[in-house]
Design an enzyme around this catalytic site. Structure first.
Site, PDB file in Angstrom:
ATOM      1  N   ASP A 180      -8.204  -5.980  -5.375  1.00  0.00           N
ATOM      2  CA  ASP A 180      -7.963  -4.829  -4.602  1.00  0.00           C
ATOM      3  C   ASP A 180      -9.297  -3.946  -4.688  1.00  0.00           C
ATOM      4  O   ASP A 180      -9.145  -3.065  -5.454  1.00  0.00           O
ATOM      5  CB  ASP A 180      -6.332  -4.102  -4.803  1.00  0.00           C
ATOM      6  N   SER A 240       0.751  -1.019  -0.338  1.00  0.00           N
ATOM      7  CA  SER A 240       0.092   0.046   0.216  1.00  0.00           C
ATOM      8  C   SER A 240       1.513   1.157  -0.155  1.00  0.00           C
ATOM      9  O   SER A 240       1.379   1.466  -0.865  1.00  0.00           O
ATOM     10  CB  SER A 240      -0.931  -0.531   0.653  1.00  0.00           C
ATOM     11  N   HIS A 297      -7.029  -5.845  -0.222  1.00  0.00           N
ATOM     12  CA  HIS A 297      -6.471  -5.148  -0.519  1.00  0.00           C
ATOM     13  C   HIS A 297      -5.094  -5.377   0.520  1.00  0.00           C
ATOM     14  O   HIS A 297      -4.923  -5.610   1.983  1.00  0.00           O
ATOM     15  CB  HIS A 297      -6.720  -2.985   0.000  1.00  0.00           C
ATOM     16  N   ASP A 311      -9.408 -18.048 -17.597  1.00  0.00           N
ATOM     17  CA  ASP A 311      -8.762 -18.803 -17.358  1.00  0.00           C
ATOM     18  C   ASP A 311      -8.659 -20.507 -17.506  1.00  0.00           C
ATOM     19  O   ASP A 311      -7.871 -20.981 -16.859  1.00  0.00           O
ATOM     20  CB  ASP A 311      -8.007 -18.083 -15.845  1.00  0.00           C
ATOM     21  N   ASP A 326     -14.705 -22.501 -12.036  1.00  0.00           N
ATOM     22  CA  ASP A 326     -14.155 -23.063 -10.412  1.00  0.00           C
ATOM     23  C   ASP A 326     -14.300 -21.692  -9.731  1.00  0.00           C
ATOM     24  O   ASP A 326     -14.834 -21.047  -7.448  1.00  0.00           O
ATOM     25  CB  ASP A 326     -12.926 -22.609  -9.915  1.00  0.00           C
TER      26      ASP A 326
END
Length: 531
Positions: free
Chosen positions: A398, A185, A437, A255, A259
């Site tokens: 995030d 951060s 985050h 991808d 899932d």
């Protein structure tokens, strides 16, 4: 006669400090209190016995667990008449691994990062941290002082690093063999700032979720508060869950693995308009105002002419927004932005965040403050020339600092280096699916930062900091890091799945057969087409 170690020091600032911190000056912990510090002083140096350590000022009284015995050095740096930069250096009383690890801060800093120091100490590092020149207890009006803003943004950490090396040299009679920085951060910003402005400080830097485009990140926090601040645009948890479920359903296969986890959120082009209510507002759909609010968060700060000024958040991590630290704001904008704007820029304690205008205010802030606060210089040639290494990571989900900001900075360095191959000789990046985050989230979030790898796998293949160490010390560049998701986020309950984190721009793609919870069934490949 000057020692070979001191002769190798190239930083004039470090060399000047080491003159007064030679091994002959201090041989025991207590004697470190006698060290002379340029523009500062050592307040205390004492041996802390093995056992629990409770940080000073801890309101909960919670200790950091059993620590090995260490020499605790407390000091203050005063490079200007308004500066008071507190720092600490912890030195293992025995079993030092020959290395220094300096740890970063979050948000607006204001305190020593004791928890991160404790973890570094347990691993045998000498370690250091700083409050960057102010405390959380004092009024945020410190942001109005330009010198104190410089201390916070860059000078405090750099000078702490210089002094920490001098203290290490005094105590152990030698400099660290290798010096590292870790932070997320604001700490991620600190890491990039160091690589750009003080490339000699660290052999290796691990930076995560960097708020490096600080002026624009502060605008982003206000923007997300503004677009969700009215009763009509407010996004309750039920609405966020609805959006996330639809985004995941639309992009789950990006991808190749169905899932429930979007493996590459950058390629998810979900439009929340598909959830808009037909007719009156009912359960299970969004009002037109809510649809536009979600689109606004996805879009990010945008000028009236339609120019994107800073990235928005990716789809599929909307439940990470639900804490309300950035969206659904009423009286103040979230996280660091309200104090930053009202003191550092507007100099008005009564400033109202709804009055912020990105077209009018952001360019002026960039002109006046970005030279101090922003760490966006893509020229890392000096860092590269020194043979130093930088590893970056950022979670796709995030909810505070857009993952695309990290991608944008990395790609700016690639452009400056004139190619991916020369960049990857010293700088590599890893995007983490489903990571909020710096910690938490529905993805594989344990890879040696906020979450540890499983017992027996705490090595350079499963721990991103250890991968950085191996690169720095053995010359073996990381290719992929195996990240772990625990059942209910609890390591005690066992492993739910493991997934490779690939060296950007590659992403983990499912092979098409085998257990989707097993990292062995995913390969790092060129990105899939957008969907």
């Amino acid at each position: 006669m000057r020692s070979p170690i001191l002769a190798a020091v190239t930083s004039s600032a470090l060399a000047s400090l080491l003159v007064t911190a030679t091994p002959a000056l201090a041989a025991t912990c207590d004697e470190l209190a006698r060290l002379t510090v340029k523009d500062g002083a050592i307040q205390s140096a004492r041996l802390v016995p093995a056992g629990p350590f409770t940080p000073p000022g801890s309101s909960s009284g919670r200790s950091l667990g059993d620590l090995p015995p260490f020499c605790r050095v407390e000091g203050t740096l005063t490079p200007t008449v308004v500066s008071t930069i507190r720092f600490e250096v912890w030195l293992p009383a025995s079993g030092w691994n020959g290395r220094l690890q300096v740890v970063g801060n979050g948000g607006l800093a204001g305190s020593i990062s004791y928890g991160a120091m404790a973890e570094a100490l347990k691993d045998g590092f000498a370690t250091a941290s700083t409050d960057t020149g102010h405390t959380t207890a004092e009024p945020a009006s410190w942001l109005e002082n330009r010198e104190r803003l410089i201390d916070y943004s860059s000078r405090g950490l750099h000078l702490t690093t210089v002094e920490a090396k001098a203290v290490v040299n005094a105590f152990y009679a030698k400099l660290p063999e290798f010096s590292y920085f870790t932070g997320c951060s604001n700490g991620g910003k600190q890491g990039l700032m160091e690589a750009q402005r003080y490339p000699e400080d660290f052999d290796g830097i691990l930076a995560g979720h960097a708020a490096n485009y600080w002026t624009h990140q502060m605008a982003s926090e206000v923007w997300n508060g503004q677009v969700t601040s009215s009763p009509e645009t407010n996004l309750p948890k039920e609405a966020l869950q609805l959006v996330q479920d639809a985004a995941v359903a639309a992009c789950d296969l990006v991808d190749g693995a169905k899932d429930g986890l979007v493996g590459d959120a950058s390629r998810c082009t979900f439009d929340p308009g598909v959830l808009q209510c037909r007719g009156g507002a009912t359960a299970g759909c969004l009002t037109p105002a809510q649809v536009e609010a979600v689109r606004g968060v996805y879009r990010g700060p945008t000028s009236r002419s339609g120019k994107t000024l800073y990235p928005g958040l990716y789809p599929s991590g909307e439940m990470g927004w639900a804490s309300g630290v950035v969206i659904n704001r009423q009286d103040t904008s979230g996280v660091s932005s309200h104090d930053f704007w009202r003191y550092a820029f507007f100099h008005d304690p009564g400033w109202k965040f709804r009055t912020f205008d990105v077209d009018r205010d952001l360019p002026e802030a960039v002109s006046s403050l970005a030279p101090i606060t922003d760490a966006v210089n893509p020229d890392l040639s000096a860092f590269k020339r020194l043979g130093h290494k930088l590893v970056y990571y950022h979670g796709d989900a995030d909810p505070l600092i857009p993952a695309k900001n990290g991608v944008n900075y990395y790609e700016s360095v690639v452009a400056a280096q004139k190619g991916l191959a020369p960049t990857q000789t010293f700088f590599r990046a890893y995007m983490v699916p489903g990571l909020y985050h710096c910690s938490g989230g529905p993805g594989p979030t344990a890879f040696g930062t906020a979450g540890k790898a499983p017992e027996g796998q705490r090595d350079a293949d499963h721990d991103i900091f250890k991968a950085l160490q191996r690169w720095v010390e053995q010359g073996q560049a990381p290719s992929r890091i195996i990240a772990t998701k625990y059942v209910d986020g609890d390591a005690a309950k066992g492993v739910a799945l493991q997934r490779p984190l690939c060296t950007y721009p590659e992403v983990a793609m499912y092979s098409g057969s085998g257990d989707m919870n097993d990292a062995a069934n995913f390969a790092c490949r060129a990105p899939a087409p957008r969907r």
